[in-house]
Design a protein around this motif. Structure first.
Motif, PDB file in Angstrom:
ATOM      1  N   GLU A  94       0.837  -1.197   0.000  1.00 55.11           N
ATOM      2  CA  GLU A  94       0.000   0.000   0.000  1.00 55.11           C
ATOM      3  C   GLU A  94       0.876   1.252   0.000  1.00 55.11           C
ATOM      4  OE1 GLU A  94      -2.448   0.506   3.468  1.00 55.11           O
ATOM      5  OE2 GLU A  94      -2.956   2.522   2.806  1.00 55.11           O
TER       6      GLU A  94
ATOM      7  N   PHE B 128       2.470   1.775  -3.289  1.00 50.44           N
ATOM      8  CA  PHE B 128       1.505   2.232  -4.284  1.00 50.44           C
ATOM      9  C   PHE B 128       1.267   3.733  -4.151  1.00 50.44           C
ATOM     10  CE2 PHE B 128      -2.939   2.873  -5.631  1.00 50.44           C
ATOM     11  CZ  PHE B 128      -2.799   2.508  -6.946  1.00 50.44           C
ATOM     12  N   LYS B 129       1.055   4.167  -2.919  1.00 54.61           N
ATOM     13  CA  LYS B 129       0.867   5.601  -2.677  1.00 54.61           C
ATOM     14  C   LYS B 129       2.070   6.391  -3.172  1.00 54.61           C
ATOM     15  CE  LYS B 129      -1.716   5.399   1.574  1.00 54.61           C
ATOM     16  NZ  LYS B 129      -1.554   5.454   3.010  1.00 54.61           N
TER      17      LYS B 129
ATOM     18  N   ILE C  72       2.239   6.484  -6.997  1.00 59.07           N
ATOM     19  CA  ILE C  72       1.273   7.379  -7.635  1.00 59.07           C
ATOM     20  C   ILE C  72       1.688   8.824  -7.448  1.00 59.07           C
ATOM     21  CG2 ILE C  72      -1.104   8.194  -7.601  1.00 59.07           C
ATOM     22  CD1 ILE C  72      -1.077   5.489  -8.653  1.00 59.07           C
ATOM     23  N   MET C  73       1.999   9.176  -6.200  1.00 57.07           N
ATOM     24  CA  MET C  73       2.333  10.577  -5.957  1.00 57.07           C
ATOM     25  C   MET C  73       3.646  10.944  -6.626  1.00 57.07           C
ATOM     26  SD  MET C  73       0.766  11.417  -2.260  1.00 57.07           S
ATOM     27  CE  MET C  73       0.860  13.155  -2.569  1.00 57.07           C
TER      28      MET C  73
ATOM     29  N   VAL D 192       2.973  11.653 -10.236  1.00 54.76           N
ATOM     30  CA  VAL D 192       2.382  12.981 -10.443  1.00 54.76           C
ATOM     31  C   VAL D 192       3.490  14.030 -10.442  1.00 54.76           C
ATOM     32  CG1 VAL D 192       0.877  14.722  -9.441  1.00 54.76           C
ATOM     33  CG2 VAL D 192       0.174  12.340  -9.454  1.00 54.76           C
TER      34      VAL D 192
ATOM     35  N   PHE E 146       4.873  16.698 -13.453  1.00 54.66           N
ATOM     36  CA  PHE E 146       5.071  18.144 -13.357  1.00 54.66           C
ATOM     37  C   PHE E 146       6.489  18.506 -13.773  1.00 54.66           C
ATOM     38  CE2 PHE E 146       1.564  20.446 -11.267  1.00 54.66           C
ATOM     39  CZ  PHE E 146       0.679  19.402 -11.131  1.00 54.66           C
TER      40      PHE E 146
ATOM     41  N   LEU F 101       7.581  17.681  -3.979  1.00 56.59           N
ATOM     42  CA  LEU F 101       6.972  16.404  -3.612  1.00 56.59           C
ATOM     43  C   LEU F 101       8.046  15.342  -3.402  1.00 56.59           C
ATOM     44  CD1 LEU F 101       3.679  15.058  -4.829  1.00 56.59           C
ATOM     45  CD2 LEU F 101       5.552  13.482  -4.553  1.00 56.59           C
TER      46      LEU F 101
ATOM     47  N   PHE G  44       3.118  18.598   0.299  1.00 58.17           N
ATOM     48  CA  PHE G  44       3.295  17.508  -0.686  1.00 58.17           C
ATOM     49  C   PHE G  44       3.867  16.246  -0.034  1.00 58.17           C
ATOM     50  CE2 PHE G  44       4.579  21.578  -2.774  1.00 58.17           C
ATOM     51  CZ  PHE G  44       3.352  21.826  -3.365  1.00 58.17           C
ATOM     52  N   HIS G  45       3.705  16.123   1.276  1.00 57.43           N
ATOM     53  CA  HIS G  45       4.471  15.113   2.017  1.00 57.43           C
ATOM     54  C   HIS G  45       3.708  13.826   2.276  1.00 57.43           C
ATOM     55  CE1 HIS G  45       1.828  17.051   4.805  1.00 57.43           C
ATOM     56  NE2 HIS G  45       1.968  16.016   5.598  1.00 57.43           N
ATOM     57  N   GLY G  46       2.448  13.763   1.842  1.00 60.35           N
ATOM     58  CA  GLY G  46       1.590  12.664   2.273  1.00 60.35           C
ATOM     59  C   GLY G  46       2.153  11.267   2.104  1.00 60.35           C
TER      60      GLY G  46
ATOM     61  N   ASP H 211       4.303   6.884   5.202  1.00 62.00           N
ATOM     62  CA  ASP H 211       4.016   5.487   4.879  1.00 62.00           C
ATOM     63  C   ASP H 211       5.212   4.808   4.246  1.00 62.00           C
ATOM     64  OD1 ASP H 211       1.542   5.593   5.870  1.00 62.00           O
ATOM     65  OD2 ASP H 211       0.521   5.880   3.958  1.00 62.00           O
TER      66      ASP H 211
ATOM     67  N   HIS I   2      -4.457  13.572   8.250  1.00 57.53           N
ATOM     68  CA  HIS I   2      -3.614  12.556   7.634  1.00 57.53           C
ATOM     69  C   HIS I   2      -4.278  11.204   7.805  1.00 57.53           C
ATOM     70  CE1 HIS I   2      -0.856  15.850   7.940  1.00 57.53           C
ATOM     71  NE2 HIS I   2      -0.006  15.222   7.174  1.00 57.53           N
TER      72      HIS I   2
ATOM     73  N   LEU J 277      -4.985   7.766  -0.104  1.00 59.22           N
ATOM     74  CA  LEU J 277      -4.204   8.381  -1.183  1.00 59.22           C
ATOM     75  C   LEU J 277      -4.886   9.608  -1.791  1.00 59.22           C
ATOM     76  CD1 LEU J 277      -1.817   8.357  -3.108  1.00 59.22           C
ATOM     77  CD2 LEU J 277      -3.017   6.686  -4.484  1.00 59.22           C
TER      78      LEU J 277
ATOM     79  N   TYR K 249      -4.263  12.773   0.129  1.00 57.71           N
ATOM     80  CA  TYR K 249      -2.914  13.323  -0.015  1.00 57.71           C
ATOM     81  C   TYR K 249      -2.747  13.988  -1.368  1.00 57.71           C
ATOM     82  CZ  TYR K 249      -1.744  10.636   4.136  1.00 57.71           C
ATOM     83  OH  TYR K 249      -1.693  10.127   5.406  1.00 57.71           O
ATOM     84  N   LEU K 250      -3.342  13.362  -2.388  1.00 55.82           N
ATOM     85  CA  LEU K 250      -3.236  13.962  -3.722  1.00 55.82           C
ATOM     86  C   LEU K 250      -3.939  15.310  -3.739  1.00 55.82           C
ATOM     87  CD1 LEU K 250      -3.693  11.102  -6.308  1.00 55.82           C
ATOM     88  CD2 LEU K 250      -1.771  12.646  -6.054  1.00 55.82           C
TER      89      LEU K 250
ATOM     90  N   TRP L  75      -4.336  17.307  -1.228  1.00 52.64           N
ATOM     91  CA  TRP L  75      -3.466  18.264  -0.540  1.00 52.64           C
ATOM     92  C   TRP L  75      -2.389  18.783  -1.475  1.00 52.64           C
ATOM     93  CZ3 TRP L  75      -5.148  20.734   3.210  1.00 52.64           C
ATOM     94  CH2 TRP L  75      -5.863  20.144   4.251  1.00 52.64           C
ATOM     95  N   ALA L  76      -1.749  17.844  -2.156  1.00 53.36           N
ATOM     96  CA  ALA L  76      -0.640  18.242  -3.019  1.00 53.36           C
ATOM     97  C   ALA L  76      -1.131  19.153  -4.142  1.00 53.36           C
ATOM     98  CB  ALA L  76       0.042  17.007  -3.598  1.00 53.36           C
TER      99      ALA L  76
END
Lengths: 503, 548
Positions: free
Chosen positions: A163, A166-167, A170-171, A174, A178, A224, A231-233, A237, B524, B528, B531-532, B534-535
């Motif tokens: 998981e 995957f996160k 994806i991020m 993105v 950019f 990011l 952009f830290h999400g 994880d 938080h 996903l 978070y996207l 947010w970004a």
């Protein structure tokens, strides 16, 4: 003049070892894989030391290697200068120690050759990104490093790891979009991808819309990768799920190379931005410091705690660099080095705890110091170093950053840095207290200290944490100064590289 | 020695103030080291203990000799780390150690900010070249930041809460060395430096210090009054005494500042003496709970003598040293009142100081009675401690007496007056003469006692209830008298709040942080798309703000 060919080793060696290990890994004993890995990491460290030696003799030296002998701006080139030398040393030092650590640590996992293959691919990406002089090449190396890190995060292949990976993927994609868009726009405008040439073109051919637009794209993209708030999400994880040695690598050097180094190089040396963009950097930095640390303090998972603290420390570096003054950049870069060592150390400690008792939850541990003195003591050193207690090295970089903030009159940012320091202390001391101090729990009566190589890397990093402050002494200051000068020279970078390429 | 230090100018410097603190640090370090030989004998990690002890002493010396603010900060901050490590020698003290490091280390970072501001104002780090006027807000801010670090190190409100915890949980020699003596010396040293050398004080800042001092005195002594644990009681007094020093500096008059420097020295002497006697008691009876103790004077006469002298001294009973320095601080306040400077507050502070002194006496009556006098406690018959443990106590007690009786001749003329650059004061306490008078009075008392044939007038007997001897569980310990205070309406409320850690800046900070942390954690959620969002929102804001 030095032969610039040696800069290619930084890509050749890890790339070769990656393929070598993946090919021979199936047929030979793991011991040989480990040997190949440690020898090539050691060679990389030696070459980065050679690079430092060049900088020691002449801190403004620029070495350009032209691939296939094509003259600039037509061919692809590799550039070694102060900033690259600084980053190469940091990355390869950490990589060497982590490689040794992994030899023992990765016993927990099944497939060591695959691990080292990915490890070296990641290292290839980072080293390549640092020395490349070509914007598209930079993107390629960025993706090499990113994709191998996605795979490494998922290395445990449990639900949690997948998981997180995957996160992250994806991020990260993105962000890559950019960045790629930004590079494409720049290429369309300047008709060149060579960074030196682009710097020259941009300084002669002004554009009202391009640079602001591209700057924001890069700010988001590299921001990011560097995990600046907001952009830290992905980071908590990803960094907590990866194997500890990879967490150390990700937190210690990967986000700094992929995010910060690339951002600095492009912002200062290619785009030559100033003013409001640097203010935006500073703001994001201060925001990251506070937000991430508040989150760090309330965590109970060691690696999540450390991961959040990483975000905040990136904030410090960005805050220092965003100031744009020599003192600020010095502080930022010094903090980059300090954070690389101390945070890697802390992640390695977390890995050692995980290795011994198979949990990352602070509430389940207690009194491990009695059984794991080396881990506990190095953790103490890393903790006080990262929270800026003198005379450990983190103190000096924070001091310089605060001084630089005050010098420019930003008392609010200085206050944020100071409060951040206090919160860092609370966060890492929580780890000390719950994991290592107190009474030893009954079920941990029989655990042992980790194997020798793990102890060795942790001790080396701890020693660096203790004596790191000496990098500010006049004899050793070239290490930081040459990097600072590269950032300060701005778009002169183009001219200097062009001149160096003809020599 | 001065010549050696002069070689390192401008990094190091030695003047009259730093010189005597230098020797005081060495003295306390040596006494505590001697004391530790026996006391710490059975502890683990002794090599580490002595290593950190030596580090502590070196760093403390470094602080007083530094002429460079950065160097000072390095030593100062390192002391927080050594204190943390020293507390951790006691395995069960990890929570206290963490709290201590966070309060002390946290205020060190405030100090860092203050130093940065000072550097920007004066363009130098050299203390001997600084004279900053407190005429702009930023300078005042810097002063307050640095003062916070001093308060935390010395243990004044609102950064006091680590001291009582530390006193209770940390190994005793560590408490006697750091919170009781060295940290006081250094905290007040820096506060004096700030107020005399680095900044030019103004009236508002003086008032600030006076109020902090007065509140510290009264608040801490009220807490001390109801403590049941010997070490915790002493810990609260360690806080309360700092109030006097801060108050003295706040008076802004030379005699007040001289008084507070003298009080700092005296406090270090009697407070470490008291902690060491507490250590003697602990090592012989294995407890420091006042309910369990009693009647120790018979078994441990030397310790009792030391505790008695130090108690008189801390409560400001003449002719001991505590009285002289408190007297000087009162004088400083009276001078302010005479000069018509903020009369109301000065009078209130004077009252607070005197009230605090009375309560100090009250709580030490309790301590002496509960531990050393009264009926025997739960412990077995004990013996006097080993000489390495009573010798430091005796030396310190002797110093209490000598510095009180010959206050003018020895400590004031030799150390204190040169340090603040002052000489004579009007209305000074002529300690030697007063001592003679007191001795004369005591002599007369003895004469009356022995010659006046009081034999038949007094009957001595053991306590009894209903004709039987008092059992252990019916025993009235010295502590119970003071429980009446706890029941007073206002105090009841106050004690409840304090025991709920309501006044503890550390606990409050923790609560606040927990609350904000919960809020952020809500954002938080690990999904996903969040978070996207947010970004991408962040990117949108960047586009909107940066592109015009």
């Amino acid at each position: 003049m030095h032969n610039p060919f040696f800069v290619t080793y930084f890509v050749i060696i890890p790339l070769l070892s990656a393929f070598l290990i993946s090919i021979i890994g199936k047929y030979v004993k793991h011991r040989y894989v480990e040997m190949v890995a440690s020898i090539s990491c050691f060679l990389l460290l030696v070459f980065s030391l050679q690079g430092l030696n060049i900088l020691r003799k002449a801190s403004d030296s620029v070495l350009v290697y032209k691939l296939g002998g094509w003259a600039l701006p037509f061919g692809i080139c590799m550039v070694f200068d102060g900033l690259a030398g600084f980053m190469l040393f940091t990355v390869n030092l950490i990589a060497f120690l982590i490689c040794l650590y992994s030899i023992n640590y990765m016993e927990k996992y099944t497939d060591k050759p695959k691990f080292f293959t990915l490890f070296f691919l990641m290292l290839t990406g980072m080293n390549g990104l640092i020395i490349t002089g070509d914007l598209f090449n930079l993107f390629v190396f960025l993706e090499v490093a990113s994709i191998s890190s996605y795979a490494l995060v998922a290395f445990g292949t449990e639900a949690e790891e997948l998981e997180a990976s995957f996160k992250y993927a994806i991020m990260g994609s993105v962000a890559s979009c950019f960045i790629f868009l930004g590079i494409a726009l720049l290429y369309g405008f300047a008709s060149t991808l060579n960074m030196a040439d682009m710097a020259n073109v941009l300084s002669t051919k002004p554009s009202n819309w391009l640079i602001p637009f591209v700057s924001v794209l890069f700010l988001m993209g590299f921001g990011l990768k560097a995990a600046l708030v907001p952009f830290h999400g992905w980071l908590p994880d990803a960094h907590s799920s990866a194997p500890a040695s990879i967490s150390a690598m990700l937190s210690g050097v990967l986000i700094k190379t992929l995010g910060l180094y690339a951002l600095m190089r492009i912002f200062f040396n290619v785009l030559g931005v100033s003013g409001i963009y640097l203010s935006a950097l500073m703001f994001l930095g201060a925001l990251s410091i506070i937000v991430a640390l508040v989150l760090a303090v309330v965590q109970w998972d060691i690696k999540r705690l450390l991961a959040y603290s990483t975000i905040s420390q990136i904030g410090y570096i960005v805050l220092g660099i965003g100031l744009g003054t020599p003192l600020g950049i010095l502080g930022g870069l010094f903090h980059l080095f300090n954070h690389s060592t101390s945070k890697s150390l802390l992640f390695l400690n977390a890995g050692a705890v995980d290795y011994s008792i198979n949990t990352r939850d602070l509430r389940e541990m207690s009194g491990l110091k009695q059984k794991m003195p080396v881990t506990a003591n190095t953790n103490l050193i890393g903790s006080v170093a990262i929270s800026g207690i003198p005379p450990f090295h983190g103190f000096f970089s924070k001091l310089i950053i605060v001084l630089a903030c005050i010098q420019r009159g930003f008392i609010g940012y200085a206050l944020a840095a100071v409060i951040g320091s206090l919160l860092t202390l609370s966060a890492v001391m929580k780890m000390q207290r719950y994991a290592f101090l107190g009474e030893l729990k009954e079920q941990y009566k029989n655990i042992k200290e980790v194997p020798f190589l793990m102890k060795f890397s942790m001790s080396c990093l701890a020693i660096i944490c203790i004596v790191g402050g000496i990098l500010l002494l006049p004899n050793l200051k070239f290490f930081l100064d040459s990097a600072v000068n590269v950032i300060l020279e701005g778009r002169d970078y183009g001219r200097l590289v062009m001149e160096a390429s003809i020599r | 020695m001065s010549a050696l230090i002069a070689k390192f100018y401008p990094m190091l410097i030695v003047d009259n103030l730093s010189r005597f603190i230098f020797w005081a640090i060495l003295l306390f370090g040596a006494l505590i080291a001697v004391y530790s030989f026996r006391f710490m004998k059975e502890k683990e990690g002794l090599a580490k203990y002595y290593l950190y002890l030596i580090f502590t002493i070196i760093a403390s010396l470094g602080v007083v000799l530094s002429n460079n603010l950065i160097l000072l900060l390095v030593f100062w901050g390192f002391l927080g780390f050594t204190l943390y490590s020293l507390i951790n020698i006691e395995a069960s003290a990890s929570a206290t150690a963490k709290k201590t490091l966070i309060i002390v280390g946290g205020t060190d970072t405030l100090m860092l900010l203050g130093i940065a501001i000072i550097w920007n104002l004066s363009q130098t780090f050299r203390i001997d070249q600084m004279r900053i006027a407190l005429d702009q807000p930023i300078a005042v801010f810097a002063y307050i930041l640095l003062a916070c670090a001093c308060f935390a190190k010395a243990g004044a409100l609102p950064f006091h809460s680590w001291v009582p915890d530390c006193a209770k949980d940390a190994p005793l020699p560590v408490v006697a060395l750091l919170p009781a003596s060295l940290d006081k010396l250094l905290g007040i040293y820096l506060l004096v430096r700030l107020s005399l050398n680095i900044f030019v004080m103004n009236n508002a800042m003086n008032l600030f210090l006076m109020i902090v001092g007065a509140v510290t005195i009264v608040a801490a002594v009220i807490m001390a009054l109801v403590q049941h644990d010997l070490k915790r009681l002493l810990g609260y007094h360690a806080v309360s005494q700092v109030g006097y020093m801060v108050l003295g500096i706040g008076t802004g008059s030379l005699i007040g500042i001289a008084g507070s420097i003298f009080h700092m020295l005296n406090n270090a002497i009697y407070k470490s003496c008291l902690f060491l006697t507490a250590g003697d008691v602990e090592s012989q009876t294995k407890t420091t709970d006042l309910d369990m103790l009693g009647g120790l004077a018979k078994f441990m006469p030397i310790t009792f003598a030391g505790a008695l002298i130090a108690s008189f001294s801390i409560s400001g009973v003449p002719p001991f040293n505590g009285f002289v320095s408190k007297w000087m601080i009162y004088q400083g306040l009276v001078e302010r009142i005479a000069a018509q400077k903020t009369v109301v507050i000065s009078v209130l502070c004077l009252l607070a100081a005197m009230f605090g002194s009375a309560l100090t006496l009250a709580s030490f009556m309790k301590l002496i009675h509960a531990a050393f006098l009264g009926t025997e406690g739960a412990h077995k018959k004990v013996s006097e401690v080993h000489w390495t443990m009573w010798l430091p106590v005796m030396i310190l007690a002797l110093l209490c007496a000598v510095f009180g009786i010959f206050a003018k001749q020895i400590p004031l003329n030799k150390f204190v007056f040169p340090a603040v650059g002052a000489g004579e004061f009007v209305g000074f306490w002529a300690s030697s003469w007063a001592t003679l008078l007191i001795l004369f009075g005591i002599l007369i008392g003895f004469l009356i006692y022995f010659l006046g044939n009081t034999k038949g007038l007094i009957r001595e007997d053991n306590n009894y209830i209903g004709g039987g001897a008092v059992g252990q569980d019916e025993r009235v310990s010295g502590v119970d008298f003071y429980n009446a205070i706890r029941e007073l309406k206002f105090f009841k409320y106050l004690y409840k709040k304090e025991e709920g850690k309501y006044f503890d800046i550390y606990e409050q900070g923790k609560n606040l942080l927990g609350f904000v942390g919960k809020l952020f954690q809500f954002l938080h959620n690990g999904v996903l798309p969040t978070y996207l969002v947010w970004a991408l929102l962040g990117t949108a804001v960047l586009f909107l703000t940066l592109i015009r």
